[in-house]
Design a protein around this motif. Sequence first.
Motif, mmCIF file in Angstrom:
data_model
loop_
_atom_site.group_PDB
_atom_site.id
_atom_site.type_symbol
_atom_site.label_atom_id
_atom_site.label_comp_id
_atom_site.label_asym_id
_atom_site.label_seq_id
_atom_site.Cartn_x
_atom_site.Cartn_y
_atom_site.Cartn_z
ATOM 1 N N LYS A 147 0.662 -1.316 0.251
ATOM 2 C CA LYS A 147 -0.057 0.086 0.148
ATOM 3 C C LYS A 147 0.791 1.185 0.081
ATOM 4 O O LYS A 147 0.480 2.228 -0.360
ATOM 5 N N LEU A 148 1.997 1.076 0.541
ATOM 6 C CA LEU A 148 3.111 2.439 0.513
ATOM 7 C C LEU A 148 3.834 2.196 -0.589
ATOM 8 O O LEU A 148 4.836 3.313 -0.721
ATOM 9 N N GLY A 149 3.675 1.448 -1.479
ATOM 10 C CA GLY A 149 4.621 1.474 -2.766
ATOM 11 C C GLY A 149 5.947 0.552 -2.504
ATOM 12 O O GLY A 149 6.892 1.116 -3.322
ATOM 13 N N LEU A 150 6.097 -0.083 -1.326
ATOM 14 C CA LEU A 150 7.491 -0.658 -1.179
ATOM 15 C C LEU A 150 7.188 -2.453 -1.066
ATOM 16 O O LEU A 150 6.098 -2.839 -1.238
ATOM 17 N N HIS A 151 8.086 -3.039 -1.544
ATOM 18 C CA HIS A 151 8.162 -4.528 -1.545
ATOM 19 C C HIS A 151 9.367 -5.018 -0.669
ATOM 20 O O HIS A 151 10.331 -4.817 -1.179
ATOM 21 N N TRP A 152 9.052 -5.885 0.178
ATOM 22 C CA TRP A 152 10.267 -6.500 1.005
ATOM 23 C C TRP A 152 10.403 -7.896 0.469
ATOM 24 O O TRP A 152 9.449 -8.537 0.495
ATOM 25 N N LYS A 153 11.815 -8.174 0.336
ATOM 26 C CA LYS A 153 11.844 -9.851 -0.013
ATOM 27 C C LYS A 153 13.453 -10.152 0.665
ATOM 28 O O LYS A 153 14.295 -9.030 0.655
ATOM 29 N N LEU A 154 13.428 -11.471 0.870
ATOM 30 C CA LEU A 154 14.744 -11.790 1.149
ATOM 31 C C LEU A 154 15.488 -12.239 -0.110
ATOM 32 O O LEU A 154 15.047 -13.150 -0.769
ATOM 33 N N SER A 155 16.791 -11.778 -0.121
ATOM 34 C CA SER A 155 17.686 -11.970 -1.279
ATOM 35 C C SER A 155 19.018 -12.216 -0.937
ATOM 36 O O SER A 155 19.723 -12.065 0.142
ATOM 37 N N LYS A 156 19.552 -13.030 -1.909
ATOM 38 C CA LYS A 156 21.105 -13.478 -1.712
ATOM 39 C C LYS A 156 21.922 -12.693 -2.296
ATOM 40 O O LYS A 156 21.695 -12.326 -3.595
ATOM 41 N N MET A 165 28.588 -15.321 0.164
ATOM 42 C CA MET A 165 27.254 -14.886 -0.179
ATOM 43 C C MET A 165 26.536 -14.650 1.178
ATOM 44 O O MET A 165 26.868 -15.408 2.189
ATOM 45 N N GLU A 166 25.639 -13.653 1.147
ATOM 46 C CA GLU A 166 24.745 -13.530 2.600
ATOM 47 C C GLU A 166 23.415 -13.175 1.961
ATOM 48 O O GLU A 166 23.121 -12.776 0.908
ATOM 49 N N TYR A 167 22.431 -13.449 2.903
ATOM 50 C CA TYR A 167 21.045 -13.032 2.639
ATOM 51 C C TYR A 167 20.744 -11.485 3.403
ATOM 52 O O TYR A 167 21.158 -11.391 4.368
#
Length: 183
Positions: A147-156, A165-167
Amino acid sequence: MSVLLPNMADFDTIYELEEEEDEEEQDEPEPVVRSQELPRPRDAPDPVAVRGAGHITVFGLSNKFDTEFPSVLTGKVAPEEFKTSISRVNACLRKNLPVNVKWLLCGCLCCCCTLGCSLWPVVCLNKRTRRSIQKLLEWENNRLYHKLGLHWKLSKRKCETSNMMEYVILIEFLPKYPIFRPD
């Protein structure tokens, strides 16, 4: 000429078809395929990466994430909401990672005797922890951040200091108006 509106998601997109083509397509309509990832506009800011801040890392997943509010998100999300979301992720990690570390130590001790098979429980537990964090982030996205125009995701991502590599938690800025392209 006729106007076709496939569904409410495409309400703003109007397709004009000639009547001859319309009759041919009524026999077998082509499905509209959309990608899961929305293309980022050129003028969108780069994603914000929230890195792990813990002392223990199991297969690239740190035992906690930094709760410091990034200045780039000022005006997009309240600092309290950001800290609450990161605290939820950290609580999930606090619950799951000590078990992973115990299994990792046990697996390393028995690694020679089992030809490496003793590390499988750690790999499976780590995968389960990542999935639970991804589900939590998806819940947060649906509850507030989309709703705020953001998208959170877990990424390597590659670490800044080494080739490991880290998450990280990536916070992407969504376009103001989603772009749908029928294929």
